[in-house]
Design a protein around this motif. Structure first.
Motif, PDB file in Angstrom:
ATOM      1  N   SER A 125     -11.130  15.509  11.182  1.00 55.12           N
ATOM      2  CA  SER A 125     -11.238  16.294   9.959  1.00 55.12           C
ATOM      3  C   SER A 125      -9.904  16.245   9.239  1.00 55.12           C
ATOM      4  CB  SER A 125     -11.619  17.738  10.298  1.00 55.12           C
ATOM      5  OG  SER A 125     -10.750  18.247  11.273  1.00 55.12           O
ATOM      6  N   SER A 126      -9.736  15.233   8.405  1.00 47.59           N
ATOM      7  CA  SER A 126      -8.444  15.039   7.783  1.00 47.59           C
ATOM      8  C   SER A 126      -8.428  15.353   6.304  1.00 47.59           C
ATOM      9  CB  SER A 126      -7.994  13.587   7.982  1.00 47.59           C
ATOM     10  OG  SER A 126      -8.930  12.709   7.404  1.00 47.59           O
ATOM     11  N   THR A 127      -9.584  15.784   5.770  1.00 42.89           N
ATOM     12  CA  THR A 127      -9.615  16.112   4.358  1.00 42.89           C
ATOM     13  C   THR A 127      -9.227  17.558   4.147  1.00 42.89           C
ATOM     14  OG1 THR A 127     -11.951  16.667   4.508  1.00 42.89           O
ATOM     15  CG2 THR A 127     -11.406  14.414   3.856  1.00 42.89           C
ATOM     16  N   SER A 128      -9.015  17.923   2.903  1.00 41.91           N
ATOM     17  CA  SER A 128      -8.636  19.304   2.599  1.00 41.91           C
ATOM     18  C   SER A 128      -9.800  20.217   2.865  1.00 41.91           C
ATOM     19  CB  SER A 128      -8.233  19.424   1.125  1.00 41.91           C
ATOM     20  OG  SER A 128      -7.129  18.582   0.868  1.00 41.91           O
ATOM     21  N   GLY A 149      -9.618  33.155   1.057  1.00 45.94           N
ATOM     22  CA  GLY A 149      -8.638  33.531   0.066  1.00 45.94           C
ATOM     23  C   GLY A 149      -7.553  32.482   0.007  1.00 45.94           C
ATOM     24  N   GLY A 150      -6.321  32.903   0.076  1.00 48.21           N
ATOM     25  CA  GLY A 150      -5.212  31.966   0.039  1.00 48.21           C
ATOM     26  C   GLY A 150      -4.798  31.513   1.407  1.00 48.21           C
ATOM     27  N   ASN A 151      -5.524  31.906   2.447  1.00 51.07           N
ATOM     28  CA  ASN A 151      -5.104  31.575   3.803  1.00 51.07           C
ATOM     29  C   ASN A 151      -5.675  30.287   4.317  1.00 51.07           C
ATOM     30  OD1 ASN A 151      -3.672  33.973   3.928  1.00 51.07           O
ATOM     31  ND2 ASN A 151      -5.407  35.123   4.748  1.00 51.07           N
ATOM     32  N   GLY A 152      -6.708  29.728   3.603  1.00 49.05           N
ATOM     33  CA  GLY A 152      -7.372  28.546   4.129  1.00 49.05           C
ATOM     34  C   GLY A 152      -6.404  27.415   4.341  1.00 49.05           C
ATOM     35  N   GLY A 153      -5.406  27.316   3.475  1.00 46.32           N
ATOM     36  CA  GLY A 153      -4.459  26.219   3.613  1.00 46.32           C
ATOM     37  C   GLY A 153      -3.621  26.330   4.850  1.00 46.32           C
ATOM     38  N   SER A 154      -3.520  27.520   5.404  1.00 48.02           N
ATOM     39  CA  SER A 154      -2.703  27.673   6.600  1.00 48.02           C
ATOM     40  C   SER A 154      -3.345  27.014   7.790  1.00 48.02           C
ATOM     41  CB  SER A 154      -2.473  29.166   6.898  1.00 48.02           C
ATOM     42  OG  SER A 154      -3.688  29.790   7.235  1.00 48.02           O
ATOM     43  N   GLY A 155      -4.655  26.630   7.635  1.00 47.81           N
ATOM     44  CA  GLY A 155      -5.317  25.936   8.720  1.00 47.81           C
ATOM     45  C   GLY A 155      -4.964  24.470   8.742  1.00 47.81           C
ATOM     46  N   GLY A 156      -4.255  23.920   7.780  1.00 47.90           N
ATOM     47  CA  GLY A 156      -3.929  22.512   7.887  1.00 47.90           C
ATOM     48  C   GLY A 156      -3.328  21.958   6.665  1.00 47.90           C
ATOM     49  N   GLY A 184      -2.564  20.382  19.059  1.00 48.82           N
ATOM     50  CA  GLY A 184      -2.009  19.382  18.167  1.00 48.82           C
ATOM     51  C   GLY A 184      -2.868  19.112  16.943  1.00 48.82           C
ATOM     52  N   ASP A 185      -4.075  19.685  16.887  1.00 56.73           N
ATOM     53  CA  ASP A 185      -4.934  19.546  15.711  1.00 56.73           C
ATOM     54  C   ASP A 185      -4.161  20.043  14.490  1.00 56.73           C
ATOM     55  OD1 ASP A 185      -6.840  19.930  13.656  1.00 56.73           O
ATOM     56  OD2 ASP A 185      -8.424  20.399  15.086  1.00 56.73           O
ATOM     57  N   GLU A 186      -4.027  19.201  13.471  1.00 60.73           N
ATOM     58  CA  GLU A 186      -3.225  19.571  12.300  1.00 60.73           C
ATOM     59  C   GLU A 186      -3.759  20.806  11.580  1.00 60.73           C
ATOM     60  OE1 GLU A 186      -5.355  16.619   9.000  1.00 60.73           O
ATOM     61  OE2 GLU A 186      -3.303  16.242   9.654  1.00 60.73           O
ATOM     62  N   LYS A 187      -5.043  21.077  11.756  1.00 67.12           N
ATOM     63  CA  LYS A 187      -5.613  22.261  11.113  1.00 67.12           C
ATOM     64  C   LYS A 187      -5.143  23.552  11.782  1.00 67.12           C
ATOM     65  CE  LYS A 187      -8.145  19.869   8.254  1.00 67.12           C
ATOM     66  NZ  LYS A 187      -7.849  19.807   6.821  1.00 67.12           N
ATOM     67  N   PHE A 188      -4.545  23.440  12.972  1.00 66.43           N
ATOM     68  CA  PHE A 188      -4.012  24.609  13.662  1.00 66.43           C
ATOM     69  C   PHE A 188      -2.523  24.810  13.372  1.00 66.43           C
ATOM     70  CE2 PHE A 188      -7.362  24.066  17.263  1.00 66.43           C
ATOM     71  CZ  PHE A 188      -8.291  24.786  16.529  1.00 66.43           C
ATOM     72  N   ASP A 189      -1.947  24.022  12.492  1.00 69.53           N
ATOM     73  CA  ASP A 189      -0.511  24.122  12.221  1.00 69.53           C
ATOM     74  C   ASP A 189      -0.094  25.516  11.750  1.00 69.53           C
ATOM     75  OD1 ASP A 189      -0.188  21.518  12.954  1.00 69.53           O
ATOM     76  OD2 ASP A 189       0.122  20.732  10.931  1.00 69.53           O
ATOM     77  N   GLY A 190      -0.950  26.193  11.008  1.00 68.73           N
ATOM     78  CA  GLY A 190      -0.602  27.512  10.493  1.00 68.73           C
ATOM     79  C   GLY A 190      -1.079  28.661  11.365  1.00 68.73           C
ATOM     80  N   LEU A 191      -1.457  28.359  12.610  1.00 68.04           N
ATOM     81  CA  LEU A 191      -1.955  29.407  13.504  1.00 68.04           C
ATOM     82  C   LEU A 191      -0.855  30.429  13.790  1.00 68.04           C
ATOM     83  CD1 LEU A 191      -4.420  30.255  15.304  1.00 68.04           C
ATOM     84  CD2 LEU A 191      -3.342  28.964  17.149  1.00 68.04           C
ATOM     85  N   PRO A 192      -1.058  31.703  13.425  1.00 61.54           N
ATOM     86  CA  PRO A 192      -0.005  32.707  13.648  1.00 61.54           C
ATOM     87  C   PRO A 192       0.153  33.028  15.131  1.00 61.54           C
ATOM     88  CG  PRO A 192      -1.652  33.455  12.027  1.00 61.54           C
ATOM     89  CD  PRO A 192      -2.220  32.274  12.732  1.00 61.54           C
ATOM     90  N   HIS A 241     -13.093  22.283  20.213  1.00 59.69           N
ATOM     91  CA  HIS A 241     -11.871  22.565  20.964  1.00 59.69           C
ATOM     92  C   HIS A 241     -11.212  23.827  20.431  1.00 59.69           C
ATOM     93  CE1 HIS A 241     -10.652  19.718  17.683  1.00 59.69           C
ATOM     94  NE2 HIS A 241      -9.656  20.587  17.535  1.00 59.69           N
ATOM     95  N   THR A 242     -10.234  24.303  21.171  1.00 55.94           N
ATOM     96  CA  THR A 242      -9.552  25.552  20.826  1.00 55.94           C
ATOM     97  C   THR A 242      -8.043  25.364  20.948  1.00 55.94           C
ATOM     98  OG1 THR A 242      -9.594  26.365  23.111  1.00 55.94           O
ATOM     99  CG2 THR A 242     -11.476  26.949  21.710  1.00 55.94           C
ATOM    100  N   CYS A 243      -7.318  26.360  20.479  1.00 51.79           N
ATOM    101  CA  CYS A 243      -5.880  26.446  20.712  1.00 51.79           C
ATOM    102  C   CYS A 243      -5.598  27.901  21.067  1.00 51.79           C
ATOM    103  CB  CYS A 243      -5.091  26.040  19.475  1.00 51.79           C
ATOM    104  SG  CYS A 243      -3.294  26.164  19.694  1.00 51.79           S
ATOM    105  N   ALA A 244      -5.294  28.136  22.326  1.00 50.59           N
ATOM    106  CA  ALA A 244      -5.104  29.507  22.792  1.00 50.59           C
ATOM    107  C   ALA A 244      -3.783  30.068  22.294  1.00 50.59           C
ATOM    108  CB  ALA A 244      -5.155  29.558  24.317  1.00 50.59           C
ATOM    109  N   GLY A 245      -3.838  31.248  21.709  1.00 48.94           N
ATOM    110  CA  GLY A 245      -2.638  31.908  21.212  1.00 48.94           C
ATOM    111  C   GLY A 245      -1.887  32.609  22.326  1.00 48.94           C
TER     112      GLY A 245
END
Length: 202
Positions: A186-189, A195-202, A53-61, A150-154
């Motif tokens: 960690s709620s800041t940008s 590259g351009g993928n950092g935003g996919s982390g949150g 549920g960590d918002e930084k994992f929202d873009g986890l493929p 913590h982790t988020c298992a794919g």
């Protein structure tokens, strides 16, 4: 006599300035902290604390694991960079730097939320099933370790896994004690990205 006093005073002032610089240097010099020994050998699926549920994992493929590292205590300062080693499903060692825009892995550093802008968090996405075998961090302060928070298992098969090879956790990872993690989220940008993928982390 006045000239001698002037020379002596100048020498004393120079010596004092040199002493001040000597004592001030450790305050801003970078240092190296190792990964918490208890977190070496962890897999994302086997680690004790999972927070997808960590918002930084929202873009986890799909087919990728999410990793969140944290630098405890204020005296540790900020993360400047991390060097992490993993064993992939083929048994090969892979070294990943965070942040790094030249590799295929999404990674970024992130600051604390609220008024505290210290860069205490690091995120990385790897193919599912990789085992964390070691790591070190360059930090702006002093610390005896940094933690896997913590982790988020794919799910599915990671990019570097052999066809038909499941992502099986091999080592049960330890969880972070509350006293060893920073309380603010960690709620800041992201302060740095891949590259351009950092935003996919949150």
């Amino acid at each position: 006599m006045p000239q001698r006093r002037h020379v002596a005073r100048a020498a004393l002032t120079a010596a004092a300035a040199t002493a001040c610089l000597t004592f001030a240097t450790p305050a801003w010099a970078s240092s190296t902290a190792p990964l918490h020994p208890g977190h070496v050998g962890s897999t994302a699926a086997g680690f004790g604390t999972q927070q997808c549920g960590d918002e930084k994992f929202d873009g986890l493929p799909a087919g990728h694991d999410g990793w969140h590292f944290v630098l405890p205590t204020n005296k540790a300062g900020n993360f400047e960079s991390l060097t992490l080693t993993f064993k992939n499903s083929a048994g090969s060692t892979v070294t990943v730097k965070v942040p790094d825009s030249t590799d295929p892995y999404t990674d970024f550093l992130s600051g604390n939320g609220g008024g505290d802008k210290q860069v205490k968090h690091a995120y990385l996405f790897t193919p599912a099933g990789w085992k964390l075998t070691g790591g070190s961090a360059t930090i702006s302060g002093q610390a005896d370790k940094f933690n896997l928070s913590h982790t988020c298992a794919g799910t599915g098969t990671g990019a570097s896994q052999s066809p038909g090879t499941p992502a099986t956790p091999t080592t049960p990872g330890g969880s972070v004690n509350p006293s060893e993690s920073t309380p603010s989220s960690s709620s800041t940008s992201p302060s740095a990205g891949n590259g351009g993928n950092g935003g996919s982390g949150g």
